[in-house]
Design a protein around this motif. Structure first.
Motif, PDB file in Angstrom:
ATOM      1  N   ALA A 256       0.850  -1.191   0.000  1.00 47.96           N
ATOM      2  CA  ALA A 256       0.000   0.000   0.000  1.00 47.96           C
ATOM      3  C   ALA A 256       0.881   1.234   0.000  1.00 47.96           C
ATOM      4  O   ALA A 256       1.988   1.212   0.554  1.00 47.96           O
ATOM      5  N   ASP A 257       0.381   2.286  -0.623  1.00 46.51           N
ATOM      6  CA  ASP A 257       1.098   3.554  -0.637  1.00 46.51           C
ATOM      7  C   ASP A 257       0.552   4.524   0.410  1.00 46.51           C
ATOM      8  O   ASP A 257       0.771   5.739   0.324  1.00 46.51           O
ATOM      9  N   VAL A 258      -0.176   3.961   1.380  1.00 48.93           N
ATOM     10  CA  VAL A 258      -0.768   4.752   2.465  1.00 48.93           C
ATOM     11  C   VAL A 258      -0.543   3.992   3.766  1.00 48.93           C
ATOM     12  O   VAL A 258      -0.188   2.807   3.750  1.00 48.93           O
ATOM     13  N   PRO A 259      -0.739   4.628   4.939  1.00 45.27           N
ATOM     14  CA  PRO A 259      -0.539   3.932   6.216  1.00 45.27           C
ATOM     15  C   PRO A 259      -1.408   2.690   6.346  1.00 45.27           C
ATOM     16  O   PRO A 259      -2.589   2.686   5.980  1.00 45.27           O
ATOM     17  N   LEU A 260      -0.795   1.626   6.904  1.00 42.97           N
ATOM     18  CA  LEU A 260      -1.454   0.323   6.987  1.00 42.97           C
ATOM     19  C   LEU A 260      -1.337  -0.227   8.400  1.00 42.97           C
ATOM     20  O   LEU A 260      -0.320  -0.040   9.066  1.00 42.97           O
ATOM     21  N   GLY A 261      -2.394  -0.901   8.860  1.00 42.69           N
ATOM     22  CA  GLY A 261      -2.381  -1.495  10.193  1.00 42.69           C
ATOM     23  C   GLY A 261      -3.216  -2.755  10.236  1.00 42.69           C
ATOM     24  O   GLY A 261      -3.442  -3.398   9.214  1.00 42.69           O
ATOM     25  N   ALA A 262      -3.701  -3.109  11.434  1.00 41.18           N
ATOM     26  CA  ALA A 262      -4.474  -4.343  11.584  1.00 41.18           C
ATOM     27  C   ALA A 262      -5.449  -4.213  12.740  1.00 41.18           C
ATOM     28  O   ALA A 262      -5.187  -3.527  13.730  1.00 41.18           O
ATOM     29  N   PHE A 263      -6.574  -4.915  12.609  1.00 43.45           N
ATOM     30  CA  PHE A 263      -7.488  -5.105  13.730  1.00 43.45           C
ATOM     31  C   PHE A 263      -6.914  -6.219  14.597  1.00 43.45           C
ATOM     32  O   PHE A 263      -6.437  -7.232  14.076  1.00 43.45           O
ATOM     33  N   LEU A 264      -6.991  -6.071  15.907  1.00 40.48           N
ATOM     34  CA  LEU A 264      -6.471  -7.092  16.814  1.00 40.48           C
ATOM     35  C   LEU A 264      -7.474  -7.326  17.935  1.00 40.48           C
ATOM     36  O   LEU A 264      -7.600  -6.513  18.850  1.00 40.48           O
ATOM     37  N   SER A 265      -8.189  -8.446  17.845  1.00 43.70           N
ATOM     38  CA  SER A 265      -9.178  -8.764  18.877  1.00 43.70           C
ATOM     39  C   SER A 265      -8.580  -9.592  20.001  1.00 43.70           C
ATOM     40  O   SER A 265      -9.144  -9.662  21.093  1.00 43.70           O
ATOM     41  N   GLY A 266      -7.447 -10.244  19.744  1.00 41.78           N
ATOM     42  CA  GLY A 266      -6.895 -11.173  20.713  1.00 41.78           C
ATOM     43  C   GLY A 266      -7.325 -12.600  20.463  1.00 41.78           C
ATOM     44  O   GLY A 266      -6.938 -13.513  21.198  1.00 41.78           O
ATOM     45  N   GLY A 267      -8.131 -12.822  19.395  1.00 49.08           N
ATOM     46  CA  GLY A 267      -8.493 -14.163  18.988  1.00 49.08           C
ATOM     47  C   GLY A 267      -7.405 -14.781  18.127  1.00 49.08           C
ATOM     48  O   GLY A 267      -6.430 -14.122  17.752  1.00 49.08           O
ATOM     49  N   VAL A 268      -7.580 -16.045  17.778  1.00 43.99           N
ATOM     50  CA  VAL A 268      -6.565 -16.773  17.010  1.00 43.99           C
ATOM     51  C   VAL A 268      -6.298 -16.100  15.673  1.00 43.99           C
ATOM     52  O   VAL A 268      -5.137 -15.881  15.282  1.00 43.99           O
ATOM     53  N   ARG A 533     -11.360 -33.841  16.927  1.00 40.59           N
ATOM     54  CA  ARG A 533     -11.874 -34.143  18.267  1.00 40.59           C
ATOM     55  C   ARG A 533     -12.585 -32.941  18.882  1.00 40.59           C
ATOM     56  O   ARG A 533     -12.373 -32.591  20.054  1.00 40.59           O
ATOM     57  N   GLY A 534     -13.413 -32.330  18.083  1.00 48.27           N
ATOM     58  CA  GLY A 534     -14.197 -31.197  18.545  1.00 48.27           C
ATOM     59  C   GLY A 534     -13.480 -29.861  18.514  1.00 48.27           C
ATOM     60  O   GLY A 534     -14.068 -28.828  18.829  1.00 48.27           O
ATOM     61  N   GLN A 535     -12.201 -29.864  18.138  1.00 48.30           N
ATOM     62  CA  GLN A 535     -11.385 -28.645  18.109  1.00 48.30           C
ATOM     63  C   GLN A 535     -11.332 -28.104  16.683  1.00 48.30           C
ATOM     64  O   GLN A 535     -10.759 -28.731  15.800  1.00 48.30           O
ATOM     65  N   GLY A 536     -11.948 -26.950  16.462  1.00 49.04           N
ATOM     66  CA  GLY A 536     -11.924 -26.343  15.140  1.00 49.04           C
ATOM     67  C   GLY A 536     -10.591 -25.677  14.853  1.00 49.04           C
ATOM     68  O   GLY A 536      -9.783 -25.410  15.744  1.00 49.04           O
ATOM     69  N   LYS A 537     -10.330 -25.458  13.557  1.00 52.47           N
ATOM     70  CA  LYS A 537      -9.106 -24.794  13.083  1.00 52.47           C
ATOM     71  C   LYS A 537      -7.848 -25.506  13.590  1.00 52.47           C
ATOM     72  O   LYS A 537      -6.841 -24.879  13.919  1.00 52.47           O
ATOM     73  N   TRP A 538      -7.912 -26.832  13.631  1.00 51.56           N
ATOM     74  CA  TRP A 538      -6.858 -27.618  14.273  1.00 51.56           C
ATOM     75  C   TRP A 538      -5.499 -27.393  13.622  1.00 51.56           C
ATOM     76  O   TRP A 538      -4.517 -27.058  14.298  1.00 51.56           O
ATOM     77  N   GLU A 551      -2.518 -19.654  25.507  1.00 50.68           N
ATOM     78  CA  GLU A 551      -3.547 -18.785  26.089  1.00 50.68           C
ATOM     79  C   GLU A 551      -4.359 -18.090  25.009  1.00 50.68           C
ATOM     80  O   GLU A 551      -5.545 -17.794  25.196  1.00 50.68           O
ATOM     81  N   ILE A 552      -3.743 -17.833  23.872  1.00 51.03           N
ATOM     82  CA  ILE A 552      -4.439 -17.234  22.733  1.00 51.03           C
ATOM     83  C   ILE A 552      -5.046 -18.313  21.854  1.00 51.03           C
ATOM     84  O   ILE A 552      -6.204 -18.224  21.415  1.00 51.03           O
ATOM     85  N   LEU A 553      -4.290 -19.371  21.596  1.00 50.90           N
ATOM     86  CA  LEU A 553      -4.727 -20.397  20.641  1.00 50.90           C
ATOM     87  C   LEU A 553      -5.920 -21.212  21.131  1.00 50.90           C
ATOM     88  O   LEU A 553      -6.786 -21.588  20.331  1.00 50.90           O
ATOM     89  N   TYR A 554      -5.995 -21.474  22.427  1.00 49.86           N
ATOM     90  CA  TYR A 554      -6.970 -22.448  22.897  1.00 49.86           C
ATOM     91  C   TYR A 554      -7.973 -21.893  23.904  1.00 49.86           C
ATOM     92  O   TYR A 554      -8.660 -22.662  24.573  1.00 49.86           O
ATOM     93  N   ARG A 555      -8.074 -20.588  23.995  1.00 48.35           N
ATOM     94  CA  ARG A 555      -9.105 -20.041  24.878  1.00 48.35           C
ATOM     95  C   ARG A 555     -10.470 -20.143  24.200  1.00 48.35           C
ATOM     96  O   ARG A 555     -10.567 -20.294  22.978  1.00 48.35           O
ATOM     97  N   ARG A 556     -11.510 -20.050  24.986  1.00 46.32           N
ATOM     98  CA  ARG A 556     -12.871 -20.157  24.463  1.00 46.32           C
ATOM     99  C   ARG A 556     -13.146 -19.003  23.505  1.00 46.32           C
ATOM    100  O   ARG A 556     -12.880 -17.848  23.813  1.00 46.32           O
ATOM    101  N   LYS A 557     -13.704 -19.346  22.357  1.00 47.41           N
ATOM    102  CA  LYS A 557     -14.012 -18.336  21.343  1.00 47.41           C
ATOM    103  C   LYS A 557     -15.092 -17.399  21.858  1.00 47.41           C
ATOM    104  O   LYS A 557     -16.122 -17.822  22.379  1.00 47.41           O
ATOM    105  N   MET A 558     -14.848 -16.075  21.714  1.00 50.13           N
ATOM    106  CA  MET A 558     -15.843 -15.099  22.135  1.00 50.13           C
ATOM    107  C   MET A 558     -16.383 -14.332  20.937  1.00 50.13           C
ATOM    108  O   MET A 558     -17.576 -14.303  20.675  1.00 50.13           O
ATOM    109  N   GLY A 559     -15.506 -13.717  20.161  1.00 52.10           N
ATOM    110  CA  GLY A 559     -15.970 -12.898  19.039  1.00 52.10           C
ATOM    111  C   GLY A 559     -16.509 -11.572  19.540  1.00 52.10           C
ATOM    112  O   GLY A 559     -16.599 -11.309  20.741  1.00 52.10           O
ATOM    113  N   PHE A 560     -16.880 -10.710  18.601  1.00 52.95           N
ATOM    114  CA  PHE A 560     -17.459  -9.418  18.948  1.00 52.95           C
ATOM    115  C   PHE A 560     -18.899  -9.630  19.391  1.00 52.95           C
ATOM    116  O   PHE A 560     -19.764  -9.992  18.599  1.00 52.95           O
ATOM    117  N   VAL A 561     -19.164  -9.436  20.663  1.00 51.57           N
ATOM    118  CA  VAL A 561     -20.519  -9.624  21.171  1.00 51.57           C
ATOM    119  C   VAL A 561     -20.989  -8.344  21.844  1.00 51.57           C
ATOM    120  O   VAL A 561     -20.196  -7.521  22.282  1.00 51.57           O
TER     121      VAL A 561
END
Length: 631
Positions: A256-268, A533-538, A551-561
């Motif tokens: 990009a030729d303009v400033p670039l960043g990222a959203f960071l929720s703390g999810g995987v 075995r019930g674990q998504g995105k294995w 702590e980041i990889l295997y915590r319970r999924k929350m999402g934007f609620v």
């Protein structure tokens, strides 16, 4: 990122008034605050609003012309440099450094087949004066939107957002009643429907070649995601391949030729994207997070762990749990009713990001590609049970048990077996179609007035999911569920949410985890490497394990609620009462007023939890008022 709109006279080459095209693009000025352009030719007018990202000089302005070709384009072609190099070797000469010109040259050489060469997110309209055609195209997964409609005189309108279609003075908006049922089923209007009758959305992975003097053709599918093939190789080898594909997908979206960043929720997913960005960037990655002042909804602690780990330039903002003042802003941004309540924090994080960057990378798409939703695990477990019991026994046994079992909405999760028993009495496709929705077919029809129910003529919103799963190029029940999610849920909910929220504040959002090569790789993985075995995105988590802590990889999924249940018993209690006692919904004659009142009263008193339904009804009412003047 930009906004596009235009008019194409299909019957005869009548002149196009530039002011009408300009009126359409003015309605979506938020998509492109850096410039505006209108071009008219014989029987055609193309309009553009520019958010300058690549080659922000005037040379990159649109509409852009190349001989008899003229284009307006919304999106990014991430591999434009490679395609440009191939075209240059073939003798093509370029005058800009932007991807828009690459599309023009690619179309001139390969025609519609040029789409196969593009890696990107895009929706564009390309007029060929020599052939009297208009070519409309949309990217593989529907990251960028494209609406179209036909006027009474045969003229074709197209635009990035519905509001631009409605800005044309000859278009008359009336509601499509089947889309009301679709919306109440899912909380959004799917891509094969529109709340305004006569308006269509070009489906993801489709194009349409409109030729003057000929009938409007049906869209042509140019891309098909398949789950029918299986990759071979060890877990270690596939993990390494996935890691390489992730790094390539992220790096390609950092141009990009303009400033670039990222959203960071703390999810995987967002954490993995930030980790890859940090590896590729010589500077601190700019990240941002939104938190809530209610601990039960706040994830900023996890975002800080990732920000500290990769030394990002991190900013966060806390939003009050009662941040419902955005409702009218969201209604205006989405046009069609949209009841995914995570649109509120999504809008806020886009707003925060736009203060310092023009482009932000997100983690969207991984749940769909790698089976990351809890419903995927439930579906897999139910399918194993279905496989043990003959169908002729399943339906009567589980159907009767499900009907007899009490709902127990107040009880612990382990005791709430009613929906599971009912699901086991259905086919896998029928059960998943119900599980992915918000309001069941029976509950919707309990809300409808008899005349409205009859007007649906047997339409059932869930049928599109059943068909998608039945027809899926797939081997496994999880394949089928993911395929349907990619076709329906992803473009209709997730990508719509991010596109409208980001564009409302003139921010470009990029989704590296939807790089088509990465998604195709995920679709070829054995189902057990996506859901294990019930674990998504294995396998995705294994690939990220060297970068992210457990702590980041295997915590319970929350999402934007958001706490909408509490809102309708507190600060929005008056809105709940109004819905039940005489809102614009009652005035339509579509709904049973007594049932609306019962829903509102039962929720406010605590006898039932109808928070999501009330949110749906509130957003529907406000959209109907804005679009059709319902009051």
């Amino acid at each position: 990122m930009c906004g596009i709109a235009g008019i194409f006279h299909r019957e005869t080459a009548k002149p196009v008034d530039p002011a009408r095209v300009r009126g359409m693009t003015d309605a979506i000025a938020h998509r492109g605050p850096d410039g505006a352009g209108v071009w008219t030719g014989s029987g055609v007018g193309l309009g553009h609003r520019r958010l300058a990202i690549i080659d922000p000089t005037p040379a990159g302005a649109q509409p852009m012309l190349l001989d008899h070709l003229t284009i307006v384009f919304n999106g990014e072609i991430y591999n434009f440099a490679e395609v440009r190099a191939e075209l240059s070797l073939a003798g093509h000469r370029f005058h800009t450094d932007c991807d828009t010109e690459v599309i023009l040259h690619a179309y001139r050489k390969w025609g519609p087949a040029c789409l196969d060469r593009f890696n990107g997110m895009f929706a564009f309209a390309l007029h060929d004066a020599a052939e009297n055609t208009l070519f409309l195209a949309r990217d593989r997964f529907g990251v960028k939107p494209l609406f179209y409609a036909t006027l009474s005189d045969g003229a074709l309108l197209f635009a990035s957002e519905l509001k631009a279609i409605l800005a044309h003075p000859l278009f008359r908006a009336v509601p499509d009643l089947t889309a009301i049922d679709d919306y109440l089923a899912y909380g959004y209007v799917p891509d094969d429907a529109c709340i305004v009758a006569g308006v269509s959305k070009l489906p993801a992975g489709h194009h349409m070649l409109v030729r003057r003097g000929q009938p409007l053709p049906a869209p042509t599918k140019w891309y098909q995601l398949s789950f029918a093939d299986r990759a071979t190789g060890s877990v270690a080898a596939l993990t390494e391949e996935l890691d390489a594909r992730l790094r390539d997908a992220v790096r390609s979206r950092m141009v990009a030729d303009v400033p670039l960043g990222a959203f960071l929720s703390g999810g995987v997913d967002s954490s993995g994207v930030v980790a890859m960005m940090a590896e590729a960037s010589p500077h601190a990655v700019q990240t941002c997070s939104i938190g809530f002042d209610s601990a039960g909804y706040d994830e900023t602690r996890y975002a800080r762990i990732v920000a500290d780990r990769f030394a990002t330039d991190h900013r966060e903002r806390t939003v009050a749990a009662g941040d419902f003042g955005l409702i009218d802003t969201l209604v205006a941004a989405y046009d069609e009713p949209f009841a995914d309540a995570s649109a509120l924090p999504t809008y806020r994080v886009c707003e925060l990001a736009r203060e310092t960057v023009t482009v932000a990378l997100s983690g969207d798409g991984a749940d769909e590609a790698f089976a990351g939703y809890r419903r995927h695990a439930f579906h897999a477990a139910e399918e194993r049970v279905r496989g043990l019991i003959p169908a002729r026994l399943r339906e009567p046994v589980f159907g009767r048990l499900g009907a007899a079992y009490p709902k127990l909405a107040w009880a612990p999760q382990v005791l709430r077996a009613k929906s599971t028993l009912q699901s086991l009495g259905q086919s896998g496709a029928e059960a998943y179609a119900t599980a992915v929705g918000i309001t069941s077919h029976a509950d919707r029809h309990a809300l409808y007035a008899p005349g409205f129910a009859r007007s649906l003529s047997g339409h059932r919103a869930e049928d599109r999911y059943v068909k998608a799963m039945t027809d899926a190029p797939a081997r496994d029940p999880i394949d089928r569920a993911q395929y349907a999610d990619m076709q329906i849920w992803l473009p209709g909910d997730i990508l719509t949410k991010v596109d409208r929220a980001s564009m409302a504040v003139s921010l470009e959002a990029r989704e590296p985890l939807l790089d088509h090569r990465l998604v195709e790789f995920a679709a070829r993985l054995p189902a057990s490497m996506r859901l294990h075995r019930g674990q998504g995105k294995w396998l995705l988590k294994k690939a990220l394990a060297r970068r992210l802590p457990d702590e980041i990889l295997y915590r319970r999924k929350m999402g934007f609620v958001t706490p909408i249940t509490a809102w309708f018993r507190g600060p929005l209690a008056a809105e709940a009462q109004r819905i039940g006692e005489g809102s614009a919904l009652s005035a339509t004659g579509w709904f049973d007023g007594a049932r609306l009142k019962s829903v509102a009263d039962d929720h406010r008193s605590g006898r039932a939890d109808h928070g999501r339904l009330l949110w749906q009804l509130l957003m529907l009412e406000k959209s109907l008022t804005r679009l059709f003047g319902v009051a």
